[in-house]
Design an enzyme around this catalytic site. Structure first.
Site, PDB file in Angstrom:
ATOM      1  CE1 TYR A 261      12.052   5.679  30.632  1.00  0.00           C
ATOM      2  CE2 TYR A 261      12.832   4.803  27.566  1.00  0.00           C
ATOM      3  CZ  TYR A 261      12.930   5.271  29.190  1.00  0.00           C
ATOM      4  OH  TYR A 261      13.952   6.040  29.776  1.00  0.00           O
TER       5      TYR A 261
ATOM      6  CG  HIS B 262      19.556  10.100  35.453  1.00  0.00           C
ATOM      7  ND1 HIS B 262      20.023  10.186  36.359  1.00  0.00           N
ATOM      8  CD2 HIS B 262      19.515   9.795  33.884  1.00  0.00           C
ATOM      9  CE1 HIS B 262      17.868   9.107  35.805  1.00  0.00           C
ATOM     10  NE2 HIS B 262      18.048   9.788  34.517  1.00  0.00           N
TER      11      HIS B 262
ATOM     12  CG  ASP C 106      22.032  25.697  40.358  1.00  0.00           C
ATOM     13  OD1 ASP C 106      21.945  25.023  41.216  1.00  0.00           O
ATOM     14  OD2 ASP C 106      23.333  25.907  39.496  1.00  0.00           O
TER      15      ASP C 106
ATOM     16  CG  HIS D 154      11.416   9.881  36.554  1.00  0.00           C
ATOM     17  ND1 HIS D 154      12.103  10.375  35.242  1.00  0.00           N
ATOM     18  CD2 HIS D 154      11.853  10.104  37.162  1.00  0.00           C
ATOM     19  CE1 HIS D 154      13.311  10.929  35.699  1.00  0.00           C
ATOM     20  NE2 HIS D 154      13.090  11.713  37.301  1.00  0.00           N
ATOM     21  CG  LEU D 155       7.147   8.378  31.674  1.00  0.00           C
ATOM     22  CD1 LEU D 155       7.453   8.123  29.697  1.00  0.00           C
ATOM     23  CD2 LEU D 155       5.052   7.999  31.534  1.00  0.00           C
TER      24      LEU D 155
ATOM     25  NE  ARG E 164      18.655   4.441  32.648  1.00  0.00           N
ATOM     26  CZ  ARG E 164      19.018   5.429  31.898  1.00  0.00           C
ATOM     27  NH1 ARG E 164      17.881   6.148  31.520  1.00  0.00           N
ATOM     28  NH2 ARG E 164      19.164   4.327  30.281  1.00  0.00           N
TER      29      ARG E 164
HETATM   30  C1  DQA Z   1      12.817   8.775  32.416  1.00  0.00           C
HETATM   31  C2  DQA Z   1      14.327   8.124  32.457  1.00  0.00           C
HETATM   32  C3  DQA Z   1      15.407   8.570  32.089  1.00  0.00           C
HETATM   33  O1  DQA Z   1      16.562   7.920  33.355  1.00  0.00           O
HETATM   34  C4  DQA Z   1      15.821   8.944  31.017  1.00  0.00           C
HETATM   35  O2  DQA Z   1      16.896   9.377  30.332  1.00  0.00           O
HETATM   36  C5  DQA Z   1      14.856   8.929  30.110  1.00  0.00           C
HETATM   37  C6  DQA Z   1      13.329   8.952  30.809  1.00  0.00           C
HETATM   38  C7  DQA Z   1      11.337   8.385  32.490  1.00  0.00           C
HETATM   39  O3  DQA Z   1      10.226   8.907  32.109  1.00  0.00           O
HETATM   40  O4  DQA Z   1      11.479   7.287  32.995  1.00  0.00           O
HETATM   41  O5  DQA Z   1      14.714  10.117  29.623  1.00  0.00           O
HETATM   42  O6  DQA Z   1      12.790  10.736  32.749  1.00  0.00           O
END
Ligand code: DQA
Length: 149
Positions: free
Chosen positions: A23, A79, A86, A99-100, A110
């Site tokens: 991240y 996930h 909803d 997502h990062l 994922r």
């Molecule tokens: C995330 C990817 C998700 O799978 C993970 O649970 C995260 C970070 C991302 O920003 O890459 O908490 O959302």
């Protein structure tokens, strides 16, 4: 002026310290400051929570609060959460899932997003740039540069 809500889900408060090889080393505060700097004409509301219900409440409030769009990183709830899906489906405001990391290049679980099908789109794997691109999309969509939700 555009009003954009940037919503971050569970564990994203630990950005910078959390699995930096996945991240990065930038904190959530760094990410938010970068958005403010890049988009001085956008009024941002930043909210992070580790609680599903708090995220749902903010999505509802974005709807009634006149926001132009939501940039949403639902973290691990991506996930699993029917309730968040909803909530996104229930609000008229366009939501971009971000997502990062590249969720398609990691563990199999994922790859599935409960939420992406009810979003305007999904950006994954571009780090903080994904948030910037999502804001740009939400700001520009009314100029015919992007399809309607
Ligand atoms: C995330 C990817 C998700 O799978 C993970 O649970 C995260 C970070 C991302 O920003 O890459 O908490 O959302």
């Amino acid at each position: 002026m555009k009003n954009i809500l940037v919503l971050n889900g569970p564990n994203l408060n630990l950005l910078g310290a959390r699995e930096p090889e996945t991240y990065g080393r930038a904190t959530l505060a760094d990410l938010e400051a970068g958005l403010r700097e890049a988009f001085p004409d956008v009024a941002f509301d930043f909210f992070q929570s580790n609680h599903e219900g708090a995220l749902i409440d903010r999505l509802h409030a974005a709807h009634t609060g006149g926001f132009d769009g939501v940039v949403f990183n639902p973290g691990g709830y991506t996930h699993t959460s029917v309730a968040l899906r909803d909530a996104v489906a229930a609000v008229a405001v366009p939501v971009v899932e971000v997502h990062l990391s590249n969720v398609h290049a990691r563990e199999r679980f994922r790859r599935r997003s409960m939420i992406a099908p009810v979003c305007a789109g999904q950006i994954s794997g571009l780090g903080a740039a994904g948030y910037h691109l999502a804001v740009r999309y939400l700001v520009e969509r009314e100029f015919g540069m992007a399809p309607e939700k």
